[in-house]
Design an enzyme around this catalytic site. Structure first.
Site, PDB file in Angstrom:
ATOM      1  N   ASP A 162      -6.599   5.296   1.552  1.00  0.00           N
ATOM      2  CA  ASP A 162      -6.659   3.861   1.317  1.00  0.00           C
ATOM      3  C   ASP A 162      -8.125   3.445   1.485  1.00  0.00           C
ATOM      4  OD1 ASP A 162      -6.037   1.019   1.502  1.00  0.00           O
ATOM      5  OD2 ASP A 162      -4.007   1.707   1.933  1.00  0.00           O
TER       6      ASP A 162
ATOM      7  N   HIS B 164       0.836  -1.201   0.000  1.00  0.00           N
ATOM      8  CA  HIS B 164       0.000   0.000   0.000  1.00  0.00           C
ATOM      9  C   HIS B 164       0.876   1.259   0.000  1.00  0.00           C
ATOM     10  CE1 HIS B 164      -3.870  -2.124   1.220  1.00  0.00           C
ATOM     11  NE2 HIS B 164      -2.936  -3.069   1.202  1.00  0.00           N
TER      12      HIS B 164
HETATM   13  O1  LIG Z   1      11.965  -8.767  -2.197  1.00  0.00           O
HETATM   14  C1  LIG Z   1      11.022  -8.025  -2.479  1.00  0.00           C
HETATM   15  C2  LIG Z   1       9.671  -8.417  -2.382  1.00  0.00           C
HETATM   16  C3  LIG Z   1       8.695  -7.504  -2.716  1.00  0.00           C
HETATM   17  N1  LIG Z   1       9.030  -6.248  -3.115  1.00  0.00           N
HETATM   18  C4  LIG Z   1       7.985  -5.267  -3.451  1.00  0.00           C
HETATM   19  O2  LIG Z   1       6.994  -5.278  -2.451  1.00  0.00           O
HETATM   20  C5  LIG Z   1       5.717  -5.072  -3.033  1.00  0.00           C
HETATM   21  C6  LIG Z   1       4.822  -6.200  -2.560  1.00  0.00           C
HETATM   22  O3  LIG Z   1       3.511  -5.905  -2.885  1.00  0.00           O
HETATM   23  P1  LIG Z   1       2.419  -7.010  -3.192  1.00  0.00           P
HETATM   24  O4  LIG Z   1       2.876  -7.909  -4.230  1.00  0.00           O
HETATM   25  O5  LIG Z   1       1.153  -6.307  -3.492  1.00  0.00           O
HETATM   26  O6  LIG Z   1       2.365  -7.872  -1.894  1.00  0.00           O
HETATM   27  P2  LIG Z   1       2.082  -7.517  -0.327  1.00  0.00           P
HETATM   28  O7  LIG Z   1       3.143  -6.678   0.186  1.00  0.00           O
HETATM   29  O8  LIG Z   1       1.842  -8.805   0.321  1.00  0.00           O
HETATM   30  O9  LIG Z   1       0.753  -6.657  -0.450  1.00  0.00           O
HETATM   31  C7  LIG Z   1      -0.415  -6.502   0.302  1.00  0.00           C
HETATM   32  O10 LIG Z   1      -1.075  -5.463  -0.402  1.00  0.00           O
HETATM   33  C8  LIG Z   1      -1.427  -5.764  -1.744  1.00  0.00           C
HETATM   34  C9  LIG Z   1      -2.072  -4.539  -2.330  1.00  0.00           C
HETATM   35  O11 LIG Z   1      -3.237  -4.252  -1.642  1.00  0.00           O
HETATM   36  C10 LIG Z   1      -2.357  -6.965  -1.797  1.00  0.00           C
HETATM   37  O12 LIG Z   1      -2.619  -7.300  -3.133  1.00  0.00           O
HETATM   38  C11 LIG Z   1      -1.723  -8.127  -1.061  1.00  0.00           C
HETATM   39  O13 LIG Z   1      -2.623  -9.208  -1.030  1.00  0.00           O
HETATM   40  C12 LIG Z   1      -1.329  -7.719   0.342  1.00  0.00           C
HETATM   41  O14 LIG Z   1      -0.682  -8.784   0.995  1.00  0.00           O
HETATM   42  C13 LIG Z   1       5.906  -5.066  -4.541  1.00  0.00           C
HETATM   43  O15 LIG Z   1       5.859  -3.743  -5.018  1.00  0.00           O
HETATM   44  C14 LIG Z   1       7.296  -5.634  -4.737  1.00  0.00           C
HETATM   45  O16 LIG Z   1       8.001  -5.084  -5.828  1.00  0.00           O
HETATM   46  C15 LIG Z   1      10.341  -5.866  -3.223  1.00  0.00           C
HETATM   47  O17 LIG Z   1      10.649  -4.745  -3.611  1.00  0.00           O
HETATM   48  N2  LIG Z   1      11.300  -6.776  -2.897  1.00  0.00           N
END
Ligand SMILES: O=c1ccn([C@@H]2O[C@H](COP(=O)(O)OP(=O)(O)O[C@H]3O[C@H](CO)[C@@H](O)[C@H](O)[C@H]3O)[C@@H](O)[C@H]2O)c(=O)[nH]1
Length: 497
Positions: free
Chosen positions: A136, A32
């Site tokens: 949000d 988020h």
């Molecule tokens: O090693 C890593 C792993 C992840 N990321 C970043 O972290 C973010 C992760 O976002 P997302 O894939 O959406 O996962 P979550 O952090 O788990 O996101 C939460 O928020 C999202 C948006 O609401 C939802 O879709 C998910 O279900 C919820 O768990 C992305 O931009 C990735 O590029 C990194 O930069 N490096």
């Protein structure tokens, strides 16, 4: 109602003297914070004043692990504001503690939010009055607070349109008798009453919190109420694009007509900043280990599976080991993000890491956090084993990388079904976790189905890029959103006269 000509005159005037000031307020979760910071950067580029409201512990991590200070210093109208944090950064944001998380957000946010908005109205405040809040879409208390001060709220949902629509359809599912069903039910039973998803949705593709006999479950009720509250907001922004989710967006528009699709946001940002580079635009809340890029440099084209389960997923030791065996047995190279808090409970943490790192050297590389956008754009990456978080899904789509989906919770179950059945961009292995299945799916994606998957991934990546280029759907919607934010500003000014 204002007449059209008057509205156009107002918009013209607003463009001539724009002083809009937008408060952007995400929940304190990586996925988020990341997308709403990107939104803030885009808003700042247009000259709009932005206050990015976040929790102290998130702000501290942004200062520590990213270059936000120098990056945002370019925008004189940008400013961070913080709210004291009640819960620690590592508070589990899934499972039973999830409601504790949302309850705490509400209790800790309302007084400082109100105070900030009120003091901003005082003449002594150097910043222009707040003319709009982009909140949000799970923080409906912002609408209550903003209403007291007559400030419009636009909702930003960080999830896909398809999962938003599944949440929105919960009352319909109950009415049709498709909910509730318990954990013992046949999970392959079709779900027929979510408009636009009749032909492919099964029970197991619904958000996992719906796998209950108890419709009074607090989290279920909370998500449903928050989603239905969207109709109270002045508008809705979704980080998606028309070419990807058009039919579902039409369904949502019948309830929320003022809907702007401006995604993929990270790609839109790239088109707007001439010297943009993903390596300097990180919004990571963990320290990125960039050594994996050098490791990828040494690998052949499309030969590596990138494995990451996002920022919230926690896994048992057994699950981690099943994935590890499956990956090793597949015989493919793999780059795996094992976050410091990925393992549920701390028992055996050191042992498991040593075991994996030692046993992985031959075929893989493990990091605590990766520069994901850069990784996905790397030519050596041929597949992404993902939890189907929406940001990861969009990043994979833009990079043209096919996916293997292992959804963990909430929106991810719906996303993974769309990835496999609707967009044909990957395979869905939800609800199973054994080494045999992991091996099979990795081989299938990286060998047998590679050409077919790459073809559809490439096609979708092109559509994503087109949507954010000049004249594309997201680019046009972005212009419209900015215009509307400016006219909201002018309406505010008139209403205060
Ligand atoms: O090693 C890593 C792993 C992840 N990321 C970043 O972290 C973010 C992760 O976002 P997302 O894939 O959406 O996962 P979550 O952090 O788990 O996101 C939460 O928020 C999202 C948006 O609401 C939802 O879709 C998910 O279900 C919820 O768990 C992305 O931009 C990735 O590029 C990194 O930069 N490096």
């Amino acid at each position: 109602m204002l007449r059209m000509e008057k509205m156009e005159a107002l918009v013209g005037e607003a463009e001539a003297h724009p002083h809009p000031h937008v408060v952007v307020f995400p929940i304190p979760v990586q996925g988020h914070v990341n997308s709403m910071l990107k939104l803030s950067e885009l808003l700042s580029l247009t000259g709009i004043h932005v206050t990015f409201l976040t929790f102290e512990h998130i702000h501290r991590r942004l200062l520590r692990f990213t270059n936000v200070t120098s990056r945002f210093a370019r925008w004189p109208g940008f400013h961070f504001a913080t709210i004291p944090s009640d819960l620690p950064f590592d508070h589990p944001n899934s499972g039973p503690q999830l409601m504790e998380f949302f309850d705490s957000l509400k209790i800790t946010s309302i007084p400082p939010l109100r105070e900030m908005l009120v003091s901003n109205r005082r003449e002594s405040d150097v910043r222009p009055p707040v003319t709009c809040i982009i909140a949000d879409g799970t923080l409906s208390f912002t609408i209550d607070v903003a209403q007291e001060l007559n400030i419009p709220v636009i909702y930003f949902r960080t999830i896909s349109a398809c999962s938003f629509w599944a949440y929105f359809s919960i009352p319909k599912l109950v009415e049709a008798g498709e909910l509730p069903f318990g954990g013992d039910a046949d999970m392959d039973c079709p779900i027929t009453c979510v408009p636009g998803m009749e032909s492919f949705l099964r029970r197991r593709d619904l958000p996992n919190f719906l796998r209950t006999n108890n419709l009074s479950d607090r989290f279920l009720q909370f998500i449903m109420a928050e989603t239905l509250n969207t109709t109270r907001a002045s508008a809705l922004i979704l980080n998606t694009f028309e070419e990807l989710e058009g039919p579902i967006l039409s369904q949502i528009r019948s309830h929320c007509p003022k809907l702007y699709t401006i995604g993929p946001l990270h790609a839109l940002l790239q088109t707007q900043i001439a010297d943009f580079s993903p390596s300097v635009s990180s919004n990571s809340l963990w320290e990125e280990n960039k050594s994996c890029i050098r490791w990828l440099d040494s690998k052949p084209l499309r030969s590596v599976v990138y494995v990451s389960f996002g920022s919230i997923t926690v896994m048992t030791r057994e699950e981690i080991m099943e994935f590890w065996h499956g990956l090793v047995n597949s015989g493919k190279w793999f780059l795996w993000v094992i976050r410091p808090d990925l393992l549920a409970g701390k028992e055996g943490e050191d042992q498991i890491l040593t075991e994996l790192v030692e046993g992985t050297r031959e075929r893989g590389y493990i990091v605590g956090w990766a520069p994901q956008e850069e990784v996905l754009a790397h030519p050596a990456v041929g597949g992404f084993l993902t939890h189907s978080g929406w940001n990861s899904t969009l990043e994979s789509i833009c990079a043209g990388v096919p996916m293997i989906c292992w959804p963990y919770f909430a929106d991810q179950q719906v996303n993974s079904r769309f990835v496999s059945e609707v967009w044909k961009l990957g395979l869905d292995m939800k609800d199973t976790c054994d080494r045999w299945k992991v091996e099979l799916m990795v081989k299938e994606l990286m060998e047998k189905k590679m050409d077919e998957m790459l073809k559809s991934a490439d096609k979708m990546a092109k559509l994503a890029r087109m949507s954010v280029s000049e004249g594309g759907s997201s680019s046009c919607n972005w212009d419209k959103l900015i215009k509307d934010i400016k006219s909201m500003c002018l309406l505010q000014a008139y209403s205060h006269e």
